[in-house]
Design a protein around this motif. Sequence first.
Motif, PDB file in Angstrom:
ATOM      1  N   ALA A 141       0.834  -1.206   0.000  1.00  0.00           N
ATOM      2  CA  ALA A 141       0.000   0.000   0.000  1.00  0.00           C
ATOM      3  C   ALA A 141       0.869   1.256   0.000  1.00  0.00           C
ATOM      4  O   ALA A 141       0.583   2.223  -0.728  1.00  0.00           O
ATOM      5  N   ASN A 142       1.939   1.235   0.795  1.00  0.00           N
ATOM      6  CA  ASN A 142       2.826   2.400   0.843  1.00  0.00           C
ATOM      7  C   ASN A 142       3.528   2.633  -0.498  1.00  0.00           C
ATOM      8  O   ASN A 142       3.662   3.779  -0.960  1.00  0.00           O
ATOM      9  N   GLU A 143       3.993   1.559  -1.123  1.00  0.00           N
ATOM     10  CA  GLU A 143       4.656   1.688  -2.425  1.00  0.00           C
ATOM     11  C   GLU A 143       3.672   2.158  -3.494  1.00  0.00           C
ATOM     12  O   GLU A 143       4.038   2.935  -4.387  1.00  0.00           O
ATOM     13  N   SER A 144       2.421   1.668  -3.393  1.00  0.00           N
ATOM     14  CA  SER A 144       1.402   2.109  -4.359  1.00  0.00           C
ATOM     15  C   SER A 144       1.174   3.610  -4.243  1.00  0.00           C
ATOM     16  O   SER A 144       1.025   4.308  -5.260  1.00  0.00           O
ATOM     17  N   VAL A 145       1.145   4.114  -3.008  1.00  0.00           N
ATOM     18  CA  VAL A 145       0.968   5.553  -2.795  1.00  0.00           C
ATOM     19  C   VAL A 145       2.143   6.325  -3.414  1.00  0.00           C
ATOM     20  O   VAL A 145       1.954   7.345  -4.098  1.00  0.00           O
ATOM     21  N   LYS A 146       3.369   5.836  -3.169  1.00  0.00           N
ATOM     22  CA  LYS A 146       4.551   6.524  -3.713  1.00  0.00           C
ATOM     23  C   LYS A 146       4.529   6.545  -5.239  1.00  0.00           C
ATOM     24  O   LYS A 146       4.812   7.583  -5.863  1.00  0.00           O
ATOM     25  N   VAL A 147       4.203   5.405  -5.838  1.00  0.00           N
ATOM     26  CA  VAL A 147       4.171   5.317  -7.300  1.00  0.00           C
ATOM     27  C   VAL A 147       3.105   6.240  -7.875  1.00  0.00           C
ATOM     28  O   VAL A 147       3.328   6.968  -8.852  1.00  0.00           O
ATOM     29  N   LEU A 148       1.914   6.228  -7.262  1.00  0.00           N
ATOM     30  CA  LEU A 148       0.817   7.059  -7.758  1.00  0.00           C
ATOM     31  C   LEU A 148       1.112   8.543  -7.569  1.00  0.00           C
ATOM     32  O   LEU A 148       0.750   9.366  -8.420  1.00  0.00           O
ATOM     33  N   GLU A 149       1.766   8.893  -6.463  1.00  0.00           N
ATOM     34  CA  GLU A 149       2.146  10.294  -6.254  1.00  0.00           C
ATOM     35  C   GLU A 149       3.161  10.737  -7.302  1.00  0.00           C
ATOM     36  O   GLU A 149       3.092  11.870  -7.819  1.00  0.00           O
ATOM     37  N   SER A 150       4.095   9.843  -7.628  1.00  0.00           N
ATOM     38  CA  SER A 150       5.071  10.166  -8.669  1.00  0.00           C
ATOM     39  C   SER A 150       4.387  10.302 -10.029  1.00  0.00           C
ATOM     40  O   SER A 150       4.683  11.228 -10.808  1.00  0.00           O
ATOM     41  N   ASN A 151       3.464   9.378 -10.310  1.00  0.00           N
ATOM     42  CA  ASN A 151       2.715   9.456 -11.574  1.00  0.00           C
ATOM     43  C   ASN A 151       1.894  10.737 -11.652  1.00  0.00           C
ATOM     44  O   ASN A 151       1.816  11.385 -12.704  1.00  0.00           O
ATOM     45  N   LYS A 152       1.277  11.096 -10.516  1.00  0.00           N
ATOM     46  CA  LYS A 152       0.452  12.308 -10.467  1.00  0.00           C
ATOM     47  C   LYS A 152       1.306  13.553 -10.728  1.00  0.00           C
ATOM     48  O   LYS A 152       0.901  14.465 -11.478  1.00  0.00           O
ATOM     49  N   LYS A 153       2.478  13.587 -10.117  1.00  0.00           N
ATOM     50  CA  LYS A 153       3.353  14.742 -10.296  1.00  0.00           C
ATOM     51  C   LYS A 153       3.760  14.896 -11.763  1.00  0.00           C
ATOM     52  O   LYS A 153       3.710  16.006 -12.334  1.00  0.00           O
ATOM     53  N   THR A 154       4.133  13.793 -12.388  1.00  0.00           N
ATOM     54  CA  THR A 154       4.519  13.832 -13.808  1.00  0.00           C
ATOM     55  C   THR A 154       3.346  14.205 -14.697  1.00  0.00           C
ATOM     56  O   THR A 154       3.468  15.013 -15.636  1.00  0.00           O
ATOM     57  N   LEU A 155       2.188  13.614 -14.378  1.00  0.00           N
ATOM     58  CA  LEU A 155       0.994  13.867 -15.187  1.00  0.00           C
ATOM     59  C   LEU A 155       0.529  15.307 -15.057  1.00  0.00           C
ATOM     60  O   LEU A 155       0.116  15.934 -16.053  1.00  0.00           O
TER      61      LEU A 155
END
Length: 445
Positions: A162-176
Amino acid sequence: MKHKIVILILLFAGFVHAQDSQENYNFSLEEAITFALENNYKAINASRSIEAAKKKKWETTTIGLPQLNANVNYQNNFVLQKSVVPAEFFGGNPGEFQEVEFGTKHNMTATATLSQLIFDGSYLVGLQSAKVYLQISENAKEKTDLEIREIVTNAYGNVLLANESVKVLESNKKTLDQTLFETQETYKNGLIEEENVEQLQITQSQVNSSLSNAKRRSEIALNMLKLVLGIDMEKTLTLKDDLDQLANQNIDLGSLSSNFNVQQNIDYKIGLNNQESSRLLLKLERSKALPSLSANANFGYNTFGNKFTMFDNNQKWFNFSYLGVGLNVPIFSSLGRSARTQQAKIAYEQSKTELKETEQNILLSYQTAKNDYEYSIEQYNVTKENLRLAERIENKQGVKFKEGLSSSFEYTEAQRQLYSAQQTYLQSMIDVINKKTALDKITNQ
């Protein structure tokens, strides 16, 4: 001065309580497992069951040890029983009867009885059964520990996931967000169509929704781990291990080639316990055909009188005692005992068959767990390579999109493919950890 001391004590106690309520926990996976084996609610009760079994074993042992009991009995005959005797005993006329009272108004008796079981076949079987009962409790504790190890590993991994999913999605959100901003600026200058902006906005909404859900799942997963560890929900818990590091630690190809001893499996041990219990029940029924022998010695005093003077110094007490031996020999039970013995024999044969079935099920479970673990390692390597390819494709499509060489649809499709590859890769790491734990549980590692 005394008031100041009291105030200082209260302040210190409040400070200690505040520290306790704000206690923090920081665990690696192995530290979490060790903590859970002592503090998990089921683990605590399993340990108590072993202690109860030890007490039960001693309780059974004491049946064959000397037993001493004391008894004090007081009787107040406020109406004495009457009887009649021929009146001529007291000088009366022949054929007539005279009423008389026998006994005294107050009677008291004090006795002490010492008893000893000399021989009883069922008692000897009971001693053996008590040992098996203790083994059953110990095996139940071992099974509970294995289950707790598996549950903690799964819960710990879910938190990391769950923590890694949050990190990945936050990174994706920032790029997007950055890409969307640049696309909107380009659209304002009239260099691209509005559809490109709208396509990215759809992807942004999906990523934002997934991120919010991931954060909620992260909190739930952490509370679930606290529950498994036996930690109060309001306590702070942080994890030391990293998901990728933990996954690599659980890749052990040597465990796939090691020999498996089914007798080390906890379910097989429990099956042996059941078989031994059935054997002892058969032995118990057979022992009921044997005679039993016991002995007892009784010592006592009694006193009586028409007035209650039992505790006066000059009150007379009369002692009595006897020694007794009892022999009970079963002779004939109309074949009832034989029927019970045959039933126990059938149950014993059934337990043998059940143990054989358990053995075959364990071997099949081992084969399945071994295959699942091997497959999870293969999937981990595949998804890792797929993630690398998805990242390259997304980067290429991003460059083409910014240069106007590809449509927003092609770019967002590459983004979705990347996001899917990221989640699949994270899940593959969890699968490696969980499948290794399942294999270790069967092999009792």
